[in-house]
Design an enzyme around this catalytic site. Sequence first.
Site, PDB file in Angstrom:
ATOM      1  N   ASP A   1     -82.479  -6.061  46.066  1.00 32.78           N
ATOM      2  CA  ASP A   1     -82.972  -6.418  47.410  1.00 32.78           C
ATOM      3  C   ASP A   1     -83.115  -7.942  47.476  1.00 32.78           C
ATOM      4  O   ASP A   1     -82.694  -8.578  48.445  1.00 32.78           O
ATOM      5  CB  ASP A   1     -84.342  -5.788  47.692  1.00 32.78           C
ATOM      6  CG  ASP A   1     -84.254  -4.285  47.841  1.00 32.78           C
ATOM      7  OD1 ASP A   1     -83.248  -3.795  48.372  1.00 32.78           O
ATOM      8  OD2 ASP A   1     -85.211  -3.596  47.420  1.00 32.78           O
TER       9      ASP A   1
ATOM     10  N   LYS B   1     -90.138   2.276  43.894  1.00 34.94           N
ATOM     11  CA  LYS B   1     -89.658   0.992  43.353  1.00 34.94           C
ATOM     12  C   LYS B   1     -90.614   0.376  42.331  1.00 34.94           C
ATOM     13  O   LYS B   1     -90.171  -0.300  41.407  1.00 34.94           O
ATOM     14  CB  LYS B   1     -89.413  -0.011  44.489  1.00 34.94           C
ATOM     15  CG  LYS B   1     -88.184   0.316  45.319  1.00 34.94           C
ATOM     16  CD  LYS B   1     -87.924  -0.759  46.373  1.00 34.94           C
ATOM     17  CE  LYS B   1     -86.782  -0.337  47.273  1.00 34.94           C
ATOM     18  NZ  LYS B   1     -86.472  -1.339  48.300  1.00 34.94           N
TER      19      LYS B   1
HETATM   20  P1  NAD Z   1     -93.458  -1.998  54.380  1.00 33.38           P
HETATM   21  O1  NAD Z   1     -94.062  -0.863  55.091  1.00 33.38           O
HETATM   22  O2  NAD Z   1     -93.580  -2.139  52.904  1.00 33.38           O
HETATM   23  O3  NAD Z   1     -94.008  -3.379  55.006  1.00 33.38           O
HETATM   24  C1  NAD Z   1     -94.008  -3.659  56.382  1.00 33.38           C
HETATM   25  C2  NAD Z   1     -95.014  -4.793  56.610  1.00 33.38           C
HETATM   26  O4  NAD Z   1     -94.923  -5.187  57.981  1.00 33.38           O
HETATM   27  C3  NAD Z   1     -96.469  -4.373  56.364  1.00 33.38           C
HETATM   28  O5  NAD Z   1     -97.083  -5.337  55.535  1.00 33.38           O
HETATM   29  C4  NAD Z   1     -97.073  -4.326  57.757  1.00 33.38           C
HETATM   30  O6  NAD Z   1     -98.453  -4.699  57.769  1.00 33.38           O
HETATM   31  C5  NAD Z   1     -96.237  -5.347  58.479  1.00 33.38           C
HETATM   32  N1  NAD Z   1     -96.156  -5.141  59.912  1.00 33.38           N
HETATM   33  C6  NAD Z   1     -95.877  -4.012  60.586  1.00 33.38           C
HETATM   34  N2  NAD Z   1     -95.813  -4.259  61.904  1.00 33.38           N
HETATM   35  C7  NAD Z   1     -96.060  -5.580  62.058  1.00 33.38           C
HETATM   36  C8  NAD Z   1     -96.127  -6.416  63.174  1.00 33.38           C
HETATM   37  N3  NAD Z   1     -95.934  -5.965  64.416  1.00 33.38           N
HETATM   38  N4  NAD Z   1     -96.391  -7.715  62.968  1.00 33.38           N
HETATM   39  C9  NAD Z   1     -96.592  -8.188  61.717  1.00 33.38           C
HETATM   40  N5  NAD Z   1     -96.550  -7.435  60.612  1.00 33.38           N
HETATM   41  C10 NAD Z   1     -96.291  -6.141  60.789  1.00 33.38           C
HETATM   42  O7  NAD Z   1     -91.921  -1.968  54.812  1.00 33.38           O
HETATM   43  P2  NAD Z   1     -90.724  -2.728  54.067  1.00 33.38           P
HETATM   44  O8  NAD Z   1     -90.186  -1.879  52.989  1.00 33.38           O
HETATM   45  O9  NAD Z   1     -91.182  -4.090  53.754  1.00 33.38           O
HETATM   46  O10 NAD Z   1     -89.611  -2.752  55.219  1.00 33.38           O
HETATM   47  C11 NAD Z   1     -89.797  -3.468  56.435  1.00 33.38           C
HETATM   48  C12 NAD Z   1     -88.529  -3.357  57.259  1.00 33.38           C
HETATM   49  O11 NAD Z   1     -87.489  -4.111  56.621  1.00 33.38           O
HETATM   50  C13 NAD Z   1     -87.960  -1.938  57.327  1.00 33.38           C
HETATM   51  O12 NAD Z   1     -88.500  -1.265  58.416  1.00 33.38           O
HETATM   52  C14 NAD Z   1     -86.463  -2.149  57.457  1.00 33.38           C
HETATM   53  O13 NAD Z   1     -86.101  -2.211  58.828  1.00 33.38           O
HETATM   54  C15 NAD Z   1     -86.244  -3.506  56.866  1.00 33.38           C
HETATM   55  N6  NAD Z   1     -85.506  -3.490  55.589  1.00 33.38           N
HETATM   56  C16 NAD Z   1     -84.250  -3.998  55.587  1.00 33.38           C
HETATM   57  C17 NAD Z   1     -83.540  -4.049  54.415  1.00 33.38           C
HETATM   58  C18 NAD Z   1     -82.142  -4.603  54.402  1.00 33.38           C
HETATM   59  O14 NAD Z   1     -81.445  -4.432  53.406  1.00 33.38           O
HETATM   60  N7  NAD Z   1     -81.704  -5.282  55.455  1.00 33.38           N
HETATM   61  C19 NAD Z   1     -84.108  -3.604  53.213  1.00 33.38           C
HETATM   62  C20 NAD Z   1     -85.412  -3.094  53.237  1.00 33.38           C
HETATM   63  C21 NAD Z   1     -86.100  -3.046  54.429  1.00 33.38           C
END
Ligand code: NAD
Length: 286
Positions: A111, A75
Amino acid sequence: MTQRQPYLAGLIGTGVGPSLTPALHMAEGRAQGLEYVYRTLDLNVLGLSPEQVGEILTWSRRLGYDGLNITHPCKQLVVDHLDDIDDTARTLGAVNTVVFREGRAVGYNTDTTGFAHGFAEGLPDAATASVTLVGAGGAGTAVADALMRLGTAHLSIVDLDVDRASALARELADRHPDARVEASSFDKLSVLLPNTDGLVHATPTGMAEHPGVAFDTALLHSGMWVADIVYRPLDTALLQAARAAGCRTLDGGHMAVYQAVDAFALITGVAPDAARMSAHFRDLVS
Ligand code: NAD
């Protein structure tokens, strides 16, 4: 009159094989009477590196693609290979939709627009002045930007990775000098949540492979709404706890559907039926 070639689109990323996006786009295309082919272009399957995303763009354009969705880990990488980028995506520095138009590759971020549209549909009239965001990764960054457009004046950002939360807070505060944006820590949630209008959860916690809730749900109260962006499963442990606490809730399906709704409109130039795409999405995940 020459007939238009079928619309051709693809999803670039790693591990995109199980994505629901191709099925969603093609079913809506059929329902609209369009010939629409949408394929996954998995970097692992193709033996390509994320850095080759520019080459994929070049070839997709030559081969007649109308547009592409871009996901992890491309991205940000794709931004350097565009002819133009819309303002919202430029601000975020991340693109998840590329449209080939009049020989030019134009980048968008659905997004962030998808979260905003899904929020407006699913929690209409919800107060957004003060919001807590848990998760400052790629999706959290898109959500934070959407919240600022939805009128959030005080945003608190919490992440296990404190530097990440701080960097996002600084960057948003620079762009929105009138808003109060701050990184906070999990132990401050007991002070933040009693005064917050709502909370958005954007970490992977709650997904089938990462069960649980990222914070203590005893802090939830009926005066706040809770939005989860995790959508596999749709009804996460967080949303169950939030309903039990009397909160209004929004599941992650809204963002997932509207990122596809907005991308479909950009790629085909045809306005999709969002309710039909939503019903189809919910069939696919149930
Ligand atoms: P990412 O890996 O870029 O970021 C995840 C973040 O969460 C990181 O900064 C990490 O440090 C933090 N994290 C992990 N576990 C944690 C916890 N227990 N407490 C606090 N912070 C924590 O991932 P992303 O691309 O941001 O995606 C995150 C989630 O969002 C995905 O797993 C997916 O389920 C969801 N998502 C949904 C959509 C949608 O369209 N609904 C789109 C993208 C992502």
